[in-house]
Scaffold this active site. Structure first.
Site, PDB file in Angstrom:
ATOM      1  N   GLY A 252      -4.547   3.910  -7.595  1.00  0.00           N
ATOM      2  CA  GLY A 252      -4.623   2.445  -7.557  1.00  0.00           C
ATOM      3  C   GLY A 252      -3.244   1.825  -7.453  1.00  0.00           C
ATOM      4  N   TYR A 253      -2.705   1.789  -6.256  1.00  0.00           N
ATOM      5  CA  TYR A 253      -1.395   1.169  -6.023  1.00  0.00           C
ATOM      6  C   TYR A 253      -1.571  -0.154  -5.254  1.00  0.00           C
ATOM      7  CZ  TYR A 253       1.635   5.271  -7.160  1.00  0.00           C
ATOM      8  OH  TYR A 253       2.325   6.287  -7.767  1.00  0.00           O
ATOM      9  N   SER A 254      -2.119  -0.080  -4.013  1.00  0.00           N
ATOM     10  CA  SER A 254      -2.133  -1.239  -3.110  1.00  0.00           C
ATOM     11  C   SER A 254      -3.028  -2.356  -3.631  1.00  0.00           C
ATOM     12  CB  SER A 254      -2.653  -0.826  -1.729  1.00  0.00           C
ATOM     13  OG  SER A 254      -1.941   0.273  -1.250  1.00  0.00           O
TER      14      SER A 254
ATOM     15  N   SER B  80      -8.768   5.057  -1.921  1.00  0.00           N
ATOM     16  CA  SER B  80      -9.526   6.159  -1.313  1.00  0.00           C
ATOM     17  C   SER B  80     -10.293   6.930  -2.378  1.00  0.00           C
ATOM     18  CB  SER B  80      -8.583   7.131  -0.606  1.00  0.00           C
ATOM     19  OG  SER B  80      -7.818   6.459   0.338  1.00  0.00           O
TER      20      SER B  80
ATOM     21  N   GLU C  26       3.417  12.719  -2.575  1.00  0.00           N
ATOM     22  CA  GLU C  26       2.330  12.343  -1.661  1.00  0.00           C
ATOM     23  C   GLU C  26       2.765  12.480  -0.203  1.00  0.00           C
ATOM     24  OE1 GLU C  26       0.868   8.325  -2.193  1.00  0.00           O
ATOM     25  OE2 GLU C  26      -0.845   8.689  -0.866  1.00  0.00           O
TER      26      GLU C  26
ATOM     27  N   THR D 177       3.794   3.010   5.477  1.00  0.00           N
ATOM     28  CA  THR D 177       3.730   3.066   6.946  1.00  0.00           C
ATOM     29  C   THR D 177       4.958   3.781   7.524  1.00  0.00           C
ATOM     30  OG1 THR D 177       4.924   0.984   7.226  1.00  0.00           O
ATOM     31  CG2 THR D 177       2.525   0.831   6.980  1.00  0.00           C
TER      32      THR D 177
ATOM     33  N   GLU E 193       7.063   2.559   9.495  1.00  0.00           N
ATOM     34  CA  GLU E 193       8.236   1.662   9.431  1.00  0.00           C
ATOM     35  C   GLU E 193       8.922   1.805   8.073  1.00  0.00           C
ATOM     36  OE1 GLU E 193       5.175   0.587  10.436  1.00  0.00           O
ATOM     37  OE2 GLU E 193       5.658   0.541  12.564  1.00  0.00           O
TER      38      GLU E 193
HETATM   39  C1  FAD Z   1      -6.095   6.244   5.131  1.00  0.00           C
HETATM   40  C2  FAD Z   1      -5.484   5.364   4.081  1.00  0.00           C
HETATM   41  C3  FAD Z   1      -5.670   5.686   2.757  1.00  0.00           C
HETATM   42  C4  FAD Z   1      -5.124   4.869   1.768  1.00  0.00           C
HETATM   43  N1  FAD Z   1      -5.378   5.180   0.465  1.00  0.00           N
HETATM   44  C5  FAD Z   1      -4.854   4.419  -0.506  1.00  0.00           C
HETATM   45  C6  FAD Z   1      -5.125   4.729  -1.871  1.00  0.00           C
HETATM   46  O1  FAD Z   1      -5.860   5.668  -2.185  1.00  0.00           O
HETATM   47  N2  FAD Z   1      -4.579   3.954  -2.819  1.00  0.00           N
HETATM   48  C7  FAD Z   1      -3.763   2.906  -2.523  1.00  0.00           C
HETATM   49  O2  FAD Z   1      -3.256   2.275  -3.443  1.00  0.00           O
HETATM   50  N3  FAD Z   1      -3.515   2.549  -1.232  1.00  0.00           N
HETATM   51  C8  FAD Z   1      -4.042   3.283  -0.220  1.00  0.00           C
HETATM   52  N4  FAD Z   1      -3.803   2.956   1.094  1.00  0.00           N
HETATM   53  C9  FAD Z   1      -3.061   1.730   1.404  1.00  0.00           C
HETATM   54  C10 FAD Z   1      -1.669   1.966   1.974  1.00  0.00           C
HETATM   55  O3  FAD Z   1      -0.795   2.441   0.980  1.00  0.00           O
HETATM   56  C11 FAD Z   1      -1.190   0.636   2.583  1.00  0.00           C
HETATM   57  O4  FAD Z   1      -2.076   0.316   3.643  1.00  0.00           O
HETATM   58  C12 FAD Z   1       0.218   0.740   3.116  1.00  0.00           C
HETATM   59  O5  FAD Z   1       1.147   0.867   2.069  1.00  0.00           O
HETATM   60  C13 FAD Z   1       0.597  -0.490   3.969  1.00  0.00           C
HETATM   61  O6  FAD Z   1       0.311  -1.665   3.306  1.00  0.00           O
HETATM   62  P1  FAD Z   1      -0.533  -2.833   4.021  1.00  0.00           P
HETATM   63  O7  FAD Z   1      -1.734  -2.218   4.630  1.00  0.00           O
HETATM   64  O8  FAD Z   1      -0.715  -3.913   3.038  1.00  0.00           O
HETATM   65  O9  FAD Z   1       0.374  -3.317   5.222  1.00  0.00           O
HETATM   66  P2  FAD Z   1       1.534  -4.399   5.176  1.00  0.00           P
HETATM   67  O10 FAD Z   1       2.477  -4.078   4.068  1.00  0.00           O
HETATM   68  O11 FAD Z   1       0.927  -5.750   5.188  1.00  0.00           O
HETATM   69  O12 FAD Z   1       2.274  -4.123   6.539  1.00  0.00           O
HETATM   70  C14 FAD Z   1       1.821  -4.664   7.795  1.00  0.00           C
HETATM   71  C15 FAD Z   1       2.783  -4.198   8.881  1.00  0.00           C
HETATM   72  O13 FAD Z   1       4.115  -4.692   8.617  1.00  0.00           O
HETATM   73  C16 FAD Z   1       5.045  -3.624   8.579  1.00  0.00           C
HETATM   74  N5  FAD Z   1       6.052  -3.873   7.547  1.00  0.00           N
HETATM   75  C17 FAD Z   1       5.841  -4.363   6.305  1.00  0.00           C
HETATM   76  N6  FAD Z   1       6.994  -4.404   5.615  1.00  0.00           N
HETATM   77  C18 FAD Z   1       7.961  -3.922   6.435  1.00  0.00           C
HETATM   78  C19 FAD Z   1       9.368  -3.701   6.298  1.00  0.00           C
HETATM   79  N7  FAD Z   1      10.007  -3.978   5.158  1.00  0.00           N
HETATM   80  N8  FAD Z   1      10.039  -3.164   7.341  1.00  0.00           N
HETATM   81  C20 FAD Z   1       9.401  -2.868   8.509  1.00  0.00           C
HETATM   82  N9  FAD Z   1       8.062  -3.062   8.700  1.00  0.00           N
HETATM   83  C21 FAD Z   1       7.360  -3.577   7.677  1.00  0.00           C
HETATM   84  C22 FAD Z   1       4.219  -2.399   8.208  1.00  0.00           C
HETATM   85  O14 FAD Z   1       4.850  -1.209   8.632  1.00  0.00           O
HETATM   86  C23 FAD Z   1       2.908  -2.671   8.931  1.00  0.00           C
HETATM   87  O15 FAD Z   1       3.014  -2.266  10.267  1.00  0.00           O
HETATM   88  C24 FAD Z   1      -4.343   3.727   2.110  1.00  0.00           C
HETATM   89  C25 FAD Z   1      -4.158   3.414   3.454  1.00  0.00           C
HETATM   90  C26 FAD Z   1      -4.726   4.208   4.432  1.00  0.00           C
HETATM   91  C27 FAD Z   1      -4.529   3.825   5.859  1.00  0.00           C
END
Ligand code: FAD
Length: 385
Positions: free
Chosen positions: A121-123, A155, A238, A367, A369
């Site tokens: 539970g991070y995001s 997840s 991870e 991501t 990035e």
């Molecule tokens: C298959 C999968 C499983 C997952 N499982 C878990 C889980 O079990 N638990 C959990 O807590 N989370 C989980 N996540 C969430 C994941 O950690 C987040 O989706 C990820 O950290 C990106 O956050 P966001 O989706 O809010 O995108 P955002 O942070 O909103 O980013 C949107 C876009 O902006 C870019 N961006 C943002 N900030 C910057 C920066 N500083 N520099 C350059 N580019 C930037 C990003 O690269 C991305 O392209 C999962 C995600 C996926 C896809």
């Protein structure tokens, strides 16, 4: 420098190969197996002591070198044996480093026996890449913390027994310094799990809601308000892993075989330059990915920090997997888009499924990035924006 594994490790690979050939259910396909079947296999592996090889014996491990675990991870990923999970590869190592004796005794043995499932539970809806901005609150109340807020993309939470999570414990401190790392029983009153279906039609994601959920203070891992550093360290575990290069190698072998045995416009596919170039590029990338992972395994075995290496491995490995599936889809043409189960689907639809799944892999665990930012700042010493 020695690019060979010792006889002990090569013998262990043989043992794992024999397990894959003789002890796995006939025709087992991890993509089609249900959670109980997978759990049964993991428990079988646990009985052999292989799930948590480097853990101390008192917590269910065998006290083996880290490299042996890496060999295990590589062989099982290549052979599509569902052995690893987030508790073994992420939470366990963190509890070993940061947990109290009581936490280690309580939480590690059930993980080693594959008796429990954990979720992460991070995001949150407004906190992904900028994770330290998270808002879910944990407030001290007597012997407990009381949690309110929401987590997203969690997840496997619908099948999890426990959750490791980050929560804000001091809203007035600088954002990285007011966070704590907590372990939450998913059956605690006030935890609600709502499903989220992804673009491949699968239910793996969830949104969690916390309504006055009480968590005993014994479930705080590391120091109060210093959970960011615990959680960030967990991300290094991870992001690393030899599993990506191992499963990519298997996929590459399958599409190479396909090219050898099929024709395109009347010509042997394997004689077409574009196909050969694609496959050769992929072979090089799989090797690069494997070497980055071996380096991480080596650093881990020395007890050294592998922060930028984990980001390099995660970014390169997940982007490589996307390129392999893209190359596969390119070769298979429209048949490649058919789903598993169709008699016309080449390789039982595995490429199509992997292609869809590979897109989320460059987002999960930070991501691409963000991984590049880590390599640029912590690896190359460039300034933060
Ligand atoms: C298959 C999968 C499983 C997952 N499982 C878990 C889980 O079990 N638990 C959990 O807590 N989370 C989980 N996540 C969430 C994941 O950690 C987040 O989706 C990820 O950290 C990106 O956050 P966001 O989706 O809010 O995108 P955002 O942070 O909103 O980013 C949107 C876009 O902006 C870019 N961006 C943002 N900030 C910057 C920066 N500083 N520099 C350059 N580019 C930037 C990003 O690269 C991305 O392209 C999962 C995600 C996926 C896809």
């Amino acid at each position: 420098m020695d690019f060979e594994f010792s006889t002990e490790y090569e013998d262990f690979r043989k043992e794992l190969r024999s397990f894959a050939e003789n002890d796995m259910p006939e025709g087992f396909d991890p993509d089609e197996a249900d959670k109980d079947e997978i759990q049964g296999i993991r428990q079988k592996i646990a009985k052999k002591g292989w799930l948590t090889l480097p853990w101390p014996e008192e917590y269910g491990g065998m006290g083996a070198p880290h490299l042996k675990q890496m060999v295990f991870n590589e062989e099982t990923a290549y052979r599509r044996i569902p052995a690893n999970d987030n508790a073994i590869s992420m939470l366990g190592p963190i509890l070993m480093l940061e947990g109290t004796d009581e936490q280690k005794q309580k939480f590690l043995p059930p993980i080693a026996k594959a008796e429990v499932r954990w979720a992460q539970g991070y995001s949150e809806p407004q906190s992904g890449s900028d994770l330290a901005s998270l808002q879910t609150r944990a407030v001290e109340d007597g012997d407990d913390f009381v949690i309110n807020g929401t987590k997203i993309w969690t997840s496997g939470a619908h099948e999890a027994d426990w959750l490791f999570m980050l929560a804000r414990t001091d809203p007035d401190a600088p954002k990285h310094r007011g966070i704590s790392f907590l372990l939450v029983d998913m059956k605690a009153p006030g935890v609600e799990v709502r499903p989220i279906i992804d673009m491949a039609g699968r239910h793996n994601f969830n949104q969690l809601f916390f309504d006055n959920v009480r968590v005993p203070k014994q479930n705080l891992v590391g120091e109060y308000n210093r959970g960011w550093y615990v959680g960030a360290r967990l991300l290094d575990f991870e992001r690393s892993g030899v599993n990506r290069s191992a499963s990519a190698r298997r996929t590459l072998e399958e599409i190479t075989d396909f090219a050898k045995n099929n024709t395109l416009n009347g010509k042997a596919m394997s004689s077409i330059s574009r196909v050969k170039n694609n496959l050769a590029n992929m072979a090089i990338e799989v090797e690069v990915s494997r070497m980055i992972s071996y380096r991480i395994g080596y650093l881990q075995s020395k007890g050294e920090v592998f922060n930028k290496e984990a980001s390099m491995g995660k970014m390169f490995g997940t982007e490589m997997v996307q390129r392999i599936y893209s190359a596969g889809m390119d070769m298979l043409g429209l048949y490649g888009t058919l789903q598993q189960g169709s008699k016309y689907a080449p390789l039982n639809g595995r490429i199509q499924k992997g292609y869809l799944a590979s897109y989320s892999a460059t987002i999960a665990a930070g991501t691409s990035e963000i991984q590049r930012n880590v390599v640029a700042t912590r690896g190359l010493g460039l300034p933060r924006a």
